[in-house]
Design a protein around this motif. Structure first.
Motif, PDB file in Angstrom:
ATOM      1  N   GLY A   6       0.742  -0.856   0.268  1.00 50.79           N
ATOM      2  CA  GLY A   6       0.040   0.146  -0.554  1.00 50.79           C
ATOM      3  C   GLY A   6       0.817   1.461  -0.159  1.00 50.79           C
ATOM      4  N   THR A   7       0.168   2.624   0.063  1.00 51.00           N
ATOM      5  CA  THR A   7       0.956   3.742   0.072  1.00 51.00           C
ATOM      6  C   THR A   7       0.736   4.419   1.239  1.00 51.00           C
ATOM      7  OG1 THR A   7      -0.703   4.632  -0.127  1.00 51.00           O
ATOM      8  CG2 THR A   7       0.553   4.509  -2.389  1.00 51.00           C
ATOM      9  N   ALA A   8       1.911   5.147   1.673  1.00 55.95           N
ATOM     10  CA  ALA A   8       1.992   5.383   3.157  1.00 55.95           C
ATOM     11  C   ALA A   8       3.084   7.151   3.059  1.00 55.95           C
ATOM     12  CB  ALA A   8       2.558   4.402   3.904  1.00 55.95           C
ATOM     13  N   GLY A   9       2.037   7.185   4.122  1.00 54.63           N
ATOM     14  CA  GLY A   9       3.119   8.827   4.322  1.00 54.63           C
ATOM     15  C   GLY A   9       3.797   8.700   6.113  1.00 54.63           C
ATOM     16  N   VAL A  10       4.759   9.159   5.970  1.00 54.37           N
ATOM     17  CA  VAL A  10       5.587   9.350   7.093  1.00 54.37           C
ATOM     18  C   VAL A  10       5.297  10.162   8.064  1.00 54.37           C
ATOM     19  CG1 VAL A  10       7.331   9.160   8.817  1.00 54.37           C
ATOM     20  CG2 VAL A  10       5.992   6.449   7.199  1.00 54.37           C
ATOM     21  N   VAL A  11       4.584  11.497   8.817  1.00 49.10           N
ATOM     22  CA  VAL A  11       5.277  12.806   9.064  1.00 49.10           C
ATOM     23  C   VAL A  11       6.088  13.310  10.034  1.00 49.10           C
ATOM     24  CG1 VAL A  11       3.697  14.598   9.971  1.00 49.10           C
ATOM     25  CG2 VAL A  11       2.837  12.470   8.032  1.00 49.10           C
ATOM     26  N   GLY A  12       7.210  13.519   9.458  1.00 50.12           N
ATOM     27  CA  GLY A  12       8.351  13.229  10.553  1.00 50.12           C
ATOM     28  C   GLY A  12       9.411  12.762   9.854  1.00 50.12           C
ATOM     29  N   GLY A  13      10.614  13.204  10.289  1.00 55.20           N
ATOM     30  CA  GLY A  13      12.121  12.838   9.584  1.00 55.20           C
ATOM     31  C   GLY A  13      12.907  12.542  11.305  1.00 55.20           C
ATOM     32  N   GLY A  14      12.467  11.921  11.997  1.00 54.97           N
ATOM     33  CA  GLY A  14      13.281  11.884  13.457  1.00 54.97           C
ATOM     34  C   GLY A  14      13.900  10.542  13.591  1.00 54.97           C
ATOM     35  N   ILE A  15      13.900   9.715  14.905  1.00 58.33           N
ATOM     36  CA  ILE A  15      14.945   8.066  14.627  1.00 58.33           C
ATOM     37  C   ILE A  15      12.937   7.291  14.266  1.00 58.33           C
ATOM     38  CG2 ILE A  15      15.140   7.113  16.252  1.00 58.33           C
ATOM     39  CD1 ILE A  15      16.915   8.868  17.473  1.00 58.33           C
ATOM     40  N   GLY A  16      12.178   7.940  15.154  1.00 55.26           N
ATOM     41  CA  GLY A  16      10.822   6.940  15.243  1.00 55.26           C
ATOM     42  C   GLY A  16      10.214   7.325  13.484  1.00 55.26           C
ATOM     43  N   ALA A  27       8.609  -4.054   3.874  1.00 54.93           N
ATOM     44  CA  ALA A  27       7.325  -5.430   3.928  1.00 54.93           C
ATOM     45  C   ALA A  27       6.884  -5.051   2.700  1.00 54.93           C
ATOM     46  CB  ALA A  27       6.702  -3.924   5.387  1.00 54.93           C
ATOM     47  N   GLY A  28       6.944  -4.300   2.126  1.00 58.84           N
ATOM     48  CA  GLY A  28       6.460  -3.803   0.394  1.00 58.84           C
ATOM     49  C   GLY A  28       5.825  -3.002   0.095  1.00 58.84           C
ATOM     50  N   TRP A  29       5.903  -0.990   1.049  1.00 61.23           N
ATOM     51  CA  TRP A  29       4.893  -0.331   1.142  1.00 61.23           C
ATOM     52  C   TRP A  29       5.847   0.767   0.158  1.00 61.23           C
ATOM     53  CZ3 TRP A  29       0.121   0.717   3.861  1.00 61.23           C
ATOM     54  CH2 TRP A  29      -0.496  -0.027   4.635  1.00 61.23           C
ATOM     55  N   ASP A  30       5.514   1.393  -0.555  1.00 58.15           N
ATOM     56  CA  ASP A  30       5.076   2.895  -1.285  1.00 58.15           C
ATOM     57  C   ASP A  30       5.160   3.580  -0.317  1.00 58.15           C
ATOM     58  OD1 ASP A  30       6.343   4.855  -2.826  1.00 58.15           O
ATOM     59  OD2 ASP A  30       4.637   4.459  -3.857  1.00 58.15           O
ATOM     60  N   VAL A  31       6.177   4.403   0.595  1.00 58.80           N
ATOM     61  CA  VAL A  31       6.738   5.310   1.439  1.00 58.80           C
ATOM     62  C   VAL A  31       6.890   6.493   1.213  1.00 58.80           C
ATOM     63  CG1 VAL A  31       7.558   5.620   3.670  1.00 58.80           C
ATOM     64  CG2 VAL A  31       6.566   3.410   3.341  1.00 58.80           C
ATOM     65  N   THR A  32       6.260   7.523   1.704  1.00 53.42           N
ATOM     66  CA  THR A  32       6.671   8.953   1.033  1.00 53.42           C
ATOM     67  C   THR A  32       6.975   9.554   2.825  1.00 53.42           C
ATOM     68  OG1 THR A  32       5.534   9.640  -0.439  1.00 53.42           O
ATOM     69  CG2 THR A  32       6.227  11.041   0.757  1.00 53.42           C
ATOM     70  N   VAL A  33       8.643  10.195   2.931  1.00 59.23           N
ATOM     71  CA  VAL A  33       8.633  10.714   4.224  1.00 59.23           C
ATOM     72  C   VAL A  33       8.192  12.664   4.327  1.00 59.23           C
ATOM     73  CG1 VAL A  33       9.894  10.733   5.862  1.00 59.23           C
ATOM     74  CG2 VAL A  33       9.812   8.915   5.107  1.00 59.23           C
ATOM     75  N   TYR A  34       7.871  12.902   5.236  1.00 59.40           N
ATOM     76  CA  TYR A  34       7.774  14.782   5.106  1.00 59.40           C
ATOM     77  C   TYR A  34       8.063  14.520   6.131  1.00 59.40           C
ATOM     78  CZ  TYR A  34       3.887  13.625   1.874  1.00 59.40           C
ATOM     79  OH  TYR A  34       2.490  13.401   0.931  1.00 59.40           O
ATOM     80  N   GLU A  35       8.883  15.841   5.857  1.00 59.88           N
ATOM     81  CA  GLU A  35      10.373  16.133   6.794  1.00 59.88           C
ATOM     82  C   GLU A  35      10.239  17.933   6.602  1.00 59.88           C
ATOM     83  OE1 GLU A  35      11.969  18.202   9.738  1.00 59.88           O
ATOM     84  OE2 GLU A  35      11.354  15.905  10.471  1.00 59.88           O
ATOM     85  N   ARG A  36      10.312  18.893   7.457  1.00 59.75           N
ATOM     86  CA  ARG A  36       9.867  20.191   8.089  1.00 59.75           C
ATOM     87  C   ARG A  36      11.097  20.823   6.864  1.00 59.75           C
ATOM     88  NH1 ARG A  36       7.195  23.436  12.545  1.00 59.75           N
ATOM     89  NH2 ARG A  36       8.989  21.762  14.123  1.00 59.75           N
ATOM     90  N   ALA A  37      12.417  20.342   8.136  1.00 54.58           N
ATOM     91  CA  ALA A  37      13.331  20.611   7.806  1.00 54.58           C
ATOM     92  C   ALA A  37      13.613  20.681   6.472  1.00 54.58           C
ATOM     93  CB  ALA A  37      14.010  20.056   9.228  1.00 54.58           C
ATOM     94  N   PRO A  38      14.529  21.408   6.070  1.00 58.37           N
ATOM     95  CA  PRO A  38      15.476  21.187   4.610  1.00 58.37           C
ATOM     96  C   PRO A  38      16.158  20.166   4.640  1.00 58.37           C
ATOM     97  CG  PRO A  38      16.230  23.331   5.558  1.00 58.37           C
ATOM     98  CD  PRO A  38      14.660  22.839   6.350  1.00 58.37           C
ATOM     99  N   GLN A  39      16.961  19.232   5.794  1.00 55.19           N
ATOM    100  CA  GLN A  39      17.422  18.221   5.787  1.00 55.19           C
ATOM    101  C   GLN A  39      17.170  17.861   7.228  1.00 55.19           C
ATOM    102  OE1 GLN A  39      22.034  19.719   5.141  1.00 55.19           O
ATOM    103  NE2 GLN A  39      21.527  20.707   7.144  1.00 55.19           N
ATOM    104  N   PHE A  40      17.535  16.331   6.924  1.00 60.12           N
ATOM    105  CA  PHE A  40      17.949  15.836   8.418  1.00 60.12           C
ATOM    106  C   PHE A  40      18.222  16.087   9.794  1.00 60.12           C
ATOM    107  CE2 PHE A  40      15.729  12.857   5.152  1.00 60.12           C
ATOM    108  CZ  PHE A  40      14.558  12.721   5.971  1.00 60.12           C
ATOM    109  N   THR A  41      17.796  17.162  10.582  1.00 57.06           N
ATOM    110  CA  THR A  41      19.096  17.258  11.993  1.00 57.06           C
ATOM    111  C   THR A  41      18.439  16.418  12.439  1.00 57.06           C
ATOM    112  OG1 THR A  41      17.512  18.601  11.637  1.00 57.06           O
ATOM    113  CG2 THR A  41      19.674  19.085  10.460  1.00 57.06           C
ATOM    114  N   GLU A  42      18.529  16.629  14.081  1.00 58.23           N
ATOM    115  CA  GLU A  42      18.283  15.851  14.836  1.00 58.23           C
ATOM    116  C   GLU A  42      19.175  16.713  16.593  1.00 58.23           C
ATOM    117  OE1 GLU A  42      16.306  14.176  18.166  1.00 58.23           O
ATOM    118  OE2 GLU A  42      15.944  13.912  15.880  1.00 58.23           O
TER     119      GLU A  42
END
Length: 286
Positions: A6-16, A27-42
């Motif tokens: 299926g398709t999954a939208g993940v809101v938040g690009g942190g560890i979780g 598991a075979g999902w088509d995933v899109t990650v939405y991250e507000r920051a311009p690059q991954f940071t923690e």
């Protein structure tokens, strides 16, 4: 819900969020990650991973990279504010080993396992619906699954769990930082009457230091009379590099799913770090 592709939208690009994206893709999902920051940071400093977390990272296929930060065996202590040893142990006493590294390094390892075309950095999510729609400043996308991994001030929780209550302030201040120097002895935690502190060796011959004080303690200098090596580490610190914040909590919603949406991480159950699951450790009390 996760049977089949299926398709999954993940809101938040942190560890979780990144961990969820890796697992769903496997598991075979088509995933899109939405991250507000311009690059991954923690935002943060160090993180310590015990057997349960390492097992999960192994299942995600990134365990070997993370285990490069495995700590060399050495003694560590829990002491009181006067320096009296309360617990005497070795790192090898932790069942399954112990890894300590900078949070930014863990984020980098996880981000490397998610293809760039599956990620939308610099994208602000402004609306989420139980039917699987995610609204951003630019468009609206429909998903079979929405994962809210966007932290304690979660947009997903705010839209779909509006009655879950506000974020609770504890009044407990915390200071965290990393020094580019090997951790001096002794390492471990110091449990004071009104605060606590920790000195932890982390990967790259660096030292992670954390302190936290009861409500009313608002200055890092409060800890300068704690046992060595904490005062020396505070003196050697550029205060501009210290992450200073207040510990926050939320009321956990009765159900962490609604329609096609689910909450994970701090968006679901933000709590004080002292409530984290402890690894098996045969303490030798004194």
């Amino acid at each position: 819900m996760v049977e089949g592709i299926g398709t999954a939208g993940v809101v938040g690009g942190g560890i979780g969020g990144l961990a969820a994206a890796i697992a769903l893709r496997a598991a075979g999902w088509d995933v899109t990650v939405y991250e507000r920051a311009p690059q991954f940071t923690e935002v943060g400093a160090g993180i310590t991973l015990a057997a349960n977390a390492l097992h999960a990272l192994d299942l995600l296929g990134v365990g070997a990279a993370v285990r490069a930060g495995t700590l060399e065996d050495r003694r560590g202590y829990a002491r009181n504010q006067r320096g009296r040893i309360l617990v005497d142990a070795r790192i090898s006493d932790f069942t399954g080993g112990l890894v300590a590294l900078h949070r930014a390094d863990l984020i980098a390892i996880l981000a490397e396992a998610v293809p760039a075309d599956s990620v939308r950095t610099g994208t602000r999510v402004v609306g989420v619906h139980a039917d699987g729609r995610i609204e951003t400043d630019g468009d609206t996308e429909q998903y079979d699954l929405v994962v809210g991994a966007d932290g304690i001030n979660s947009v997903v929780r705010g839209h779909l769990w509006p009655d879950s209550g506000p974020v609770h302030r504890t009044g407990i201040a915390a200071w965290r930082w990393v020094l580019d120097m090997p951790a001096p002895d002794p390492v471990g935690v110091i449990l004071g009457r009104h605060g606590e502190a920790g000195v932890v060796p982390i990967a790259g011959d660096r030292t992670y230091v954390f302190t936290a004080g009861r409500p009313g303690i608002t200055d890092l200098d409060y800890f300068t009379d704690y046992p060595d090596p904490l005062p020396k580490l505070i003196a050697a610190t550029d205060r501009s590099t210290v992450v200073t914040d207040e510990l926050l909590e939320i009321d956990v919603p009765r159900h962490l799913w609604k329609g096609r949406a689910v909450l994970i991480g701090d968006a679901a159950h933000a709590m004080r770090p002292t409530l984290g699951r402890a690894p098996a450790w045969p303490w030798r009390m004194r």
